[in-house]
Design a protein around this motif. Structure first.
Motif, PDB file in Angstrom:
ATOM      1  N   LEU A 291       0.848  -1.189   0.000  1.00 27.09           N
ATOM      2  CA  LEU A 291       0.000   0.000   0.000  1.00 27.09           C
ATOM      3  C   LEU A 291       0.882   1.236   0.000  1.00 27.09           C
ATOM      4  O   LEU A 291       1.766   1.375   0.852  1.00 27.09           O
ATOM      5  CB  LEU A 291      -0.910   0.040   1.236  1.00 27.09           C
ATOM      6  CG  LEU A 291      -2.099  -0.922   1.321  1.00 27.09           C
ATOM      7  CD1 LEU A 291      -1.642  -2.359   1.499  1.00 27.09           C
ATOM      8  CD2 LEU A 291      -3.021  -0.502   2.458  1.00 27.09           C
ATOM      9  N   LEU A 292       0.661   2.112  -0.954  1.00 24.90           N
ATOM     10  CA  LEU A 292       1.383   3.383  -1.013  1.00 24.90           C
ATOM     11  C   LEU A 292       0.405   4.500  -0.660  1.00 24.90           C
ATOM     12  O   LEU A 292      -0.556   4.764  -1.387  1.00 24.90           O
ATOM     13  CB  LEU A 292       1.976   3.612  -2.398  1.00 24.90           C
ATOM     14  CG  LEU A 292       2.619   4.989  -2.627  1.00 24.90           C
ATOM     15  CD1 LEU A 292       3.748   5.254  -1.641  1.00 24.90           C
ATOM     16  CD2 LEU A 292       3.121   5.115  -4.064  1.00 24.90           C
ATOM     17  N   LYS A 293       0.650   5.155   0.465  1.00 27.39           N
ATOM     18  CA  LYS A 293      -0.219   6.229   0.933  1.00 27.39           C
ATOM     19  C   LYS A 293       0.514   7.564   0.825  1.00 27.39           C
ATOM     20  O   LYS A 293       1.673   7.675   1.204  1.00 27.39           O
ATOM     21  CB  LYS A 293      -0.623   6.003   2.397  1.00 27.39           C
ATOM     22  CG  LYS A 293      -1.392   4.718   2.654  1.00 27.39           C
ATOM     23  CD  LYS A 293      -1.748   4.605   4.125  1.00 27.39           C
ATOM     24  CE  LYS A 293      -2.546   3.338   4.406  1.00 27.39           C
ATOM     25  NZ  LYS A 293      -2.904   3.234   5.854  1.00 27.39           N
ATOM     26  N   ASN A 294      -0.192   8.574   0.320  1.00 29.37           N
ATOM     27  CA  ASN A 294       0.315   9.938   0.354  1.00 29.37           C
ATOM     28  C   ASN A 294      -0.832  10.868   0.729  1.00 29.37           C
ATOM     29  O   ASN A 294      -1.910  10.412   1.132  1.00 29.37           O
ATOM     30  CB  ASN A 294       0.968  10.333  -0.974  1.00 29.37           C
ATOM     31  CG  ASN A 294       0.043  10.115  -2.162  1.00 29.37           C
ATOM     32  OD1 ASN A 294      -1.160  10.348  -2.068  1.00 29.37           O
ATOM     33  ND2 ASN A 294       0.599   9.642  -3.279  1.00 29.37           N
ATOM     34  N   ASP A 295      -0.611  12.154   0.588  1.00 25.92           N
ATOM     35  CA  ASP A 295      -1.622  13.109   1.040  1.00 25.92           C
ATOM     36  C   ASP A 295      -2.939  13.006   0.273  1.00 25.92           C
ATOM     37  O   ASP A 295      -4.008  13.311   0.803  1.00 25.92           O
ATOM     38  CB  ASP A 295      -1.088  14.542   0.922  1.00 25.92           C
ATOM     39  CG  ASP A 295       0.048  14.799   1.889  1.00 25.92           C
ATOM     40  OD1 ASP A 295       0.125  14.081   2.902  1.00 25.92           O
ATOM     41  OD2 ASP A 295       0.869  15.704   1.631  1.00 25.92           O
ATOM     42  N   SER A 296      -2.863  12.556  -0.973  1.00 24.54           N
ATOM     43  CA  SER A 296      -4.052  12.584  -1.822  1.00 24.54           C
ATOM     44  C   SER A 296      -4.812  11.270  -1.877  1.00 24.54           C
ATOM     45  O   SER A 296      -6.048  11.254  -1.918  1.00 24.54           O
ATOM     46  CB  SER A 296      -3.679  13.002  -3.251  1.00 24.54           C
ATOM     47  OG  SER A 296      -2.715  12.105  -3.791  1.00 24.54           O
ATOM     48  N   ASP A 297      -4.119  10.129  -1.876  1.00 24.39           N
ATOM     49  CA  ASP A 297      -4.841   8.864  -2.006  1.00 24.39           C
ATOM     50  C   ASP A 297      -3.984   7.700  -1.525  1.00 24.39           C
ATOM     51  O   ASP A 297      -2.863   7.875  -1.059  1.00 24.39           O
ATOM     52  CB  ASP A 297      -5.270   8.635  -3.464  1.00 24.39           C
ATOM     53  CG  ASP A 297      -4.075   8.605  -4.413  1.00 24.39           C
ATOM     54  OD1 ASP A 297      -2.925   8.585  -3.931  1.00 24.39           O
ATOM     55  OD2 ASP A 297      -4.308   8.602  -5.643  1.00 24.39           O
ATOM     56  N   THR A 298      -4.549   6.513  -1.652  1.00 22.97           N
ATOM     57  CA  THR A 298      -3.860   5.269  -1.305  1.00 22.97           C
ATOM     58  C   THR A 298      -3.949   4.319  -2.489  1.00 22.97           C
ATOM     59  O   THR A 298      -5.033   4.092  -3.035  1.00 22.97           O
ATOM     60  CB  THR A 298      -4.481   4.604  -0.074  1.00 22.97           C
ATOM     61  OG1 THR A 298      -4.393   5.491   1.044  1.00 22.97           O
ATOM     62  CG2 THR A 298      -3.765   3.300   0.257  1.00 22.97           C
TER      63      THR A 298
END
Length: 519
Positions: A291-298
């Motif tokens: 899972l790659l999570k950042n400020d905008s989405d996952t």
């Protein structure tokens, strides 16, 4: 009458005082006559008279005395008497991490800010005209101590041919030109390598910091990327040998189902702030989800199952995020790469305490799998910092070991050229002042012999620093730590510039030879 009687009754402590002085003298003499080591630990002796004791002056002639007779015959056979020393246990690797200047960015570098006392590294016309193709066979020659050019010991002067050809074709390769730095704490925290990477990317293109391990005990000191990790078990080739390691010498396994890594790019150098590719490199997997999570989405990904070294790429513009792993039982991770798929990528595979000898135990098949998915054009070997010791003056045993190491790396990475770096200057306390450790010159000669024996390219950090006592000048200029062993980022920048200049000079010779062949 009473006062006289009282004085007579007072105890006389003079004898006790003399006895205490005698005991203190015996204790200090005992400390001075301690052996060089106890149970493998180096002992620093106490000398109360060090400030007034007369020491013979350590000049270049004194340091070189007997050096030419050391290993008078280049015996490269493995003699059991030569290999009794365990390189990883010679000296502890005591890194002192220098602070990174708050304004340390390449755009803020002044063009000329080097003290006159420090030898800088401008290649003069005489150096360019004296071809590094000549292999010196004179046992009494010590010119290499001052040679800042690359010496190519290969037959036909082809030691860096594949690397230079890749640079000349960088825009048509369909992949980055890749350089791997293998070393010890000298390049930990990306010191020296970061500045070299910046120079190469500024001239040949490319972005990103390249390889980073899943986690590291120096992550907080590495200013070229911000990273942290949770939920991992770490295995090192130095301590846990029964695993299949590649160049990093590290493997990681999830300790829980919430193993993660957080990253954030930085703007310390141009090209580091954003990359177009994140690559996860691993060597075993069953059914892990990433899972790659950042400020905008996952974003959710299923990692391909494998029992060999594999690379999973996530494309896009990346600056920060958290990578989590689910159902990760059986996952064996090597690390991540933050980079572009063009230009030059420079990977830093530093491992504290590594003398280089242990690299003969990296797994051949795993390395060849890595080379197929992540081809390296040049492998740079920076070792020796953990080997130089006042108690050791002959390094034929180390040369023999490193010959085997280079031959093994050549077998593991048949498509890569190899550049061996000679050890840097290192100082020890001589009387009340610091000067070059005599063992450095013996070790440097053994390293150069290693390069000659294996017919690879060689470049001396010792010479690039300015030779004898240059570490003292670096410390006085705040270019090195007070341990008189490790560089600061300012010192690393200087050495990186010198190596870049040496590579460009050597490449110009290669390009000239290629043009002659075409005619």
């Amino acid at each position: 009458m009473v006062s006289v009687k009282n004085r007579m009754n007072k105890k006389n402590y003079a004898n006790r005082f003399v006895a205490i002085l005698f005991v203190a003298l015996i204790v200090n003499l005992g400390l001075y006559w301690l052996p060089d080591s106890i149970l493998g630990l180096q002992i620093k002796k106490v000398d109360l008279l060090s400030d007034i004791r007369e020491y013979p002056e350590e000049n270049a002639d004194n340091l070189l005395t007997g050096l030419a007779d050391d290993d008078a015959v280049d015996d490269f056979t493995n003699n059991s008497e030569d290999t009794v020393v365990t390189p990883e246990e010679i000296v502890p690797d005591s890194t002192i991490y220098p602070p990174v200047p708050s304004d340390y960015r390449t755009e803020n570098w002044p063009q000329q800010d080097f003290p006159d006392s420090v030898v800088t590294h401008k290649t003069n016309e005489k150096q360019i005209s004296e071809s590094s193709k000549i292999v010196d066979n004179d046992k009494n020659n010590t010119d290499y101590l001052f040679n800042t050019n690359i010496e190519d010991f290969s037959s036909g002067h082809t030691g860096l041919r594949r690397f230079f050809a890749a640079l000349n074709n960088v825009n048509n390769l369909g992949r980055p030109v890749r350089i791997a730095f293998l070393g010890d704490s000298f390049i930990e925290g990306d010191i020296f390598v970061a500045d070299f990477r910046a120079k190469m990317q500024a001239n040949f293109g490319g972005r990103g910091v390249g390889f980073i391990p899943v986690t590291s005990n120096v992550a907080q000191y590495r200013p070229t990327i911000k990273q942290s990790a949770d939920g991992w078990n770490t295995y090192s080739i130095i301590k846990n040998k029964n695993r299949k390691y590649v160049l990093s010498g590290l493997l990681f396994e999830p300790a829980s189902d919430n193993a993660s890594i957080h990253f954030q790019t930085v703007d310390m150098y141009p090209g580091l702030e954003e990359v177009s590719s994140i690559k996860f490199i691993y060597s075993n997997n069953e059914n892990t989800e990433l899972l790659l999570k950042n400020d905008s989405d996952t974003s959710y990904y299923e990692l391909p199952a494998t029992e060999s070294v594999t690379q999973f790429e996530i494309e896009g513009q990346h600056t920060q995020g958290t990578i989590q792993f689910k159902n990760a039982t059986g996952l064996e991770a090597i690390g991540f790469a933050f980079e572009d798929n063009r230009g030059v990528v420079v990977d830093n595979f530093s491992l504290r305490g590594n003398s280089g000898v242990i690299m003969s135990e990296i797994d051949r098949e795993s390395c060849r799998e890595l080379q197929r998915i992540r081809p390296y054009d040049l492998i740079v070997l920076q070792y020796g910092l953990n080997v130089a010791s006042d108690s050791v003056r002959e390094y034929g045993w180390y040369r023999n070991h490193m010959v085997a190491v280079i031959e093994h790396i050549q077998n593991c990475f048949p498509g890569a050229d190899i550049l061996m770096l000679g050890v840097s200057d290192r100082s020890h306390k001589h009387g009340s002042s610091y000067s070059t450790m005599p063992a450095v010159l013996s070790l440097l000669r053994a390293q150069r012999q290693t390069a000659k024996r294996t017919e690879v390219a060689f470049w001396s950090i010792f010479a690039a620093m300015g030779g004898q006592n240059s570490m003292v000048k670096y410390v006085n200029s705040n270019w090195a730590s007070k341990d008189y062993t490790h560089l600061s980022f300012r010192g690393g920048r200087e050495i990186a510039q010198a190596l870049f200049d040496a590579i460009i000079t050597e490449k110009s010779m290669y390009d000239g030879d290629e043009r002659l062949v075409e005619k």
